[in-house]
Motif scaffolding. Sequence first.
Motif, mmCIF file in Angstrom:
data_model
loop_
_atom_site.group_PDB
_atom_site.id
_atom_site.type_symbol
_atom_site.label_atom_id
_atom_site.label_comp_id
_atom_site.label_asym_id
_atom_site.label_seq_id
_atom_site.Cartn_x
_atom_site.Cartn_y
_atom_site.Cartn_z
ATOM 1 N N ALA A 1 0.924 -1.101 -0.060
ATOM 2 C CA ALA A 1 -0.064 0.014 -0.091
ATOM 3 C C ALA A 1 0.755 1.275 0.137
ATOM 4 O O ALA A 1 1.866 1.175 0.437
ATOM 5 C CB ALA A 1 -0.876 -0.006 1.301
ATOM 6 N N SER A 2 0.349 2.505 -0.647
ATOM 7 C CA SER A 2 1.033 3.619 -0.539
ATOM 8 C C SER A 2 0.068 4.484 0.251
ATOM 9 O O SER A 2 -1.396 4.579 -0.249
ATOM 10 C CB SER A 2 1.316 4.007 -1.970
ATOM 11 O OG SER A 2 2.377 3.378 -2.599
ATOM 12 N N LEU A 3 0.594 5.308 1.117
ATOM 13 C CA LEU A 3 -0.326 6.211 1.802
ATOM 14 C C LEU A 3 0.434 7.517 1.818
ATOM 15 O O LEU A 3 1.562 7.758 1.822
ATOM 16 C CB LEU A 3 -0.409 5.773 3.293
ATOM 17 C CG LEU A 3 -1.112 4.487 3.560
ATOM 18 C CD1 LEU A 3 -0.077 3.179 3.491
ATOM 19 C CD2 LEU A 3 -1.617 4.385 5.237
ATOM 20 N N LYS A 4 -0.447 8.471 1.896
ATOM 21 C CA LYS A 4 -0.058 9.920 1.640
ATOM 22 C C LYS A 4 -0.420 10.470 3.189
ATOM 23 O O LYS A 4 -1.675 10.445 3.353
ATOM 24 C CB LYS A 4 -0.506 10.854 0.594
ATOM 25 C CG LYS A 4 0.082 12.082 0.486
ATOM 26 C CD LYS A 4 -0.239 12.838 -0.768
ATOM 27 C CE LYS A 4 0.694 12.308 -1.898
ATOM 28 N NZ LYS A 4 1.978 12.605 -2.005
ATOM 29 N N ILE A 5 0.330 10.958 3.990
ATOM 30 C CA ILE A 5 0.165 11.479 5.660
ATOM 31 C C ILE A 5 0.149 12.992 5.775
ATOM 32 O O ILE A 5 1.360 13.341 5.208
ATOM 33 C CB ILE A 5 1.008 10.731 6.490
ATOM 34 C CG1 ILE A 5 0.923 9.080 6.126
ATOM 35 C CG2 ILE A 5 0.300 11.060 7.799
ATOM 36 C CD1 ILE A 5 -0.306 8.340 6.300
ATOM 37 N N ASP A 6 -0.710 13.742 6.063
ATOM 38 C CA ASP A 6 -0.629 15.008 6.411
ATOM 39 C C ASP A 6 -0.097 15.422 7.804
ATOM 40 O O ASP A 6 -0.911 15.066 8.665
ATOM 41 C CB ASP A 6 -2.004 15.715 6.139
ATOM 42 C CG ASP A 6 -1.743 17.156 6.295
ATOM 43 O OD1 ASP A 6 -0.797 17.735 6.971
ATOM 44 O OD2 ASP A 6 -2.725 18.122 6.052
ATOM 45 N N ARG A 7 1.094 15.583 7.921
ATOM 46 C CA ARG A 7 1.684 15.658 9.404
ATOM 47 C C ARG A 7 1.013 16.629 10.257
ATOM 48 O O ARG A 7 0.851 16.476 11.410
ATOM 49 C CB ARG A 7 3.250 16.031 9.373
ATOM 50 C CG ARG A 7 3.737 17.285 8.791
ATOM 51 C CD ARG A 7 5.052 17.166 8.883
ATOM 52 N NE ARG A 7 5.524 18.647 7.898
ATOM 53 C CZ ARG A 7 6.044 19.308 8.960
ATOM 54 N NH1 ARG A 7 6.448 19.229 10.067
ATOM 55 N NH2 ARG A 7 6.492 20.551 8.355
ATOM 56 N N ALA A 8 0.567 17.733 9.607
ATOM 57 C CA ALA A 8 -0.184 18.748 10.455
ATOM 58 C C ALA A 8 -1.243 18.060 11.119
ATOM 59 O O ALA A 8 -1.697 18.496 12.192
ATOM 60 C CB ALA A 8 -0.703 20.096 9.393
ATOM 61 N N GLU A 9 -2.180 17.279 10.800
ATOM 62 C CA GLU A 9 -3.201 16.526 11.343
ATOM 63 C C GLU A 9 -2.830 15.975 12.553
ATOM 64 O O GLU A 9 -3.505 15.608 13.560
ATOM 65 C CB GLU A 9 -3.933 15.867 10.415
ATOM 66 C CG GLU A 9 -4.781 16.361 9.174
ATOM 67 C CD GLU A 9 -5.384 15.200 8.370
ATOM 68 O OE1 GLU A 9 -5.313 13.957 8.937
ATOM 69 O OE2 GLU A 9 -6.083 15.906 7.592
ATOM 70 N N TYR A 10 -1.465 15.533 12.824
ATOM 71 C CA TYR A 10 -0.996 14.791 14.040
ATOM 72 C C TYR A 10 -0.037 15.790 14.825
ATOM 73 O O TYR A 10 0.728 15.552 15.530
ATOM 74 C CB TYR A 10 -0.053 13.641 13.525
ATOM 75 C CG TYR A 10 -1.098 12.707 12.780
ATOM 76 C CD1 TYR A 10 -1.918 11.832 13.557
ATOM 77 C CD2 TYR A 10 -1.269 12.802 11.456
ATOM 78 C CE1 TYR A 10 -2.871 10.974 12.498
ATOM 79 C CE2 TYR A 10 -2.111 11.938 10.680
ATOM 80 C CZ TYR A 10 -2.861 11.261 11.247
ATOM 81 O OH TYR A 10 -3.585 10.139 10.684
ATOM 82 N N ASP A 11 -0.148 17.264 14.600
ATOM 83 C CA ASP A 11 0.332 18.278 15.531
ATOM 84 C C ASP A 11 1.925 18.034 15.311
ATOM 85 O O ASP A 11 2.615 18.317 16.234
ATOM 86 C CB ASP A 11 -0.090 17.932 16.942
ATOM 87 C CG ASP A 11 0.278 19.114 17.842
ATOM 88 O OD1 ASP A 11 0.054 20.365 17.146
ATOM 89 O OD2 ASP A 11 0.651 19.130 19.019
ATOM 90 N N ILE A 12 2.400 17.752 14.306
ATOM 91 C CA ILE A 12 3.860 17.888 13.662
ATOM 92 C C ILE A 12 3.919 19.256 13.281
ATOM 93 O O ILE A 12 3.728 19.454 12.028
ATOM 94 C CB ILE A 12 4.318 16.818 13.024
ATOM 95 C CG1 ILE A 12 3.965 15.286 13.714
ATOM 96 C CG2 ILE A 12 5.809 16.717 12.550
ATOM 97 C CD1 ILE A 12 3.940 14.092 12.918
ATOM 98 N N LYS A 13 4.643 20.082 13.918
ATOM 99 C CA LYS A 13 4.480 21.588 13.234
ATOM 100 C C LYS A 13 5.830 22.055 13.011
ATOM 101 O O LYS A 13 5.821 23.156 12.270
ATOM 102 C CB LYS A 13 4.052 22.496 14.622
ATOM 103 C CG LYS A 13 2.773 22.128 15.132
ATOM 104 C CD LYS A 13 2.607 23.275 16.465
ATOM 105 C CE LYS A 13 1.052 22.732 16.952
ATOM 106 N NZ LYS A 13 0.783 23.646 18.170
#
Length: 187
Positions: free
Chosen positions: A148-160
């Motif tokens: 699987a290939s996933l695209k993750i938005d780090r901002a959603e996980y409080d990675i600022k």
Amino acid sequence: MKKRLSIAVFALLMICGAVNAQEKNVKTDKSSITWKGYKVTGSHTGNINIKEGTLIFKDDKLSSGEFVVDMSTITCTDLQGGMKGKLENHLKSDDFFSVENNPTSKLVFTINKADGKNAYEANGKLTIKDITKPISFNISVYGSKASASLKIDRAEYDIKFKSGSFFENLGDKAIYDEFDLVVDLVF
């Protein structure tokens, strides 16, 4: 009498359904996760290890799964020496994944629908830094392997850290919010 018969038939159907479900453990030593993060001036790549995982098949079709990632194993593969160690330590720090306080991340998913003979559309919940968000992705299964290939938005996980979602005027110091994961599972 009809009620008893209905209950017996329902119980038999449930038992038969359970027989057709098969849980397969992910072979963590043969499986891999590769990550790629992007910044204005380039990108970095690396790996991270799967701690444990299972895939559930019903009638030989993938129906759900979950796996846990050991965040302390995050490595960088495009740098060497001191720069490599510096980036790996920074990724484990509170600026990024806060590994000391959040040693694992987790993905739990179910199959939404088949998208071809060996491909599936999945919906799940991804937990990073004790924050759980919904995620959708495609997964393919061939024999005893799934990918699987996933695209993750780090901002959603409080990675600022150096995120344009949280800070202005970063210029060429900006790190893009989205990063990619390529997950290869052997079971």
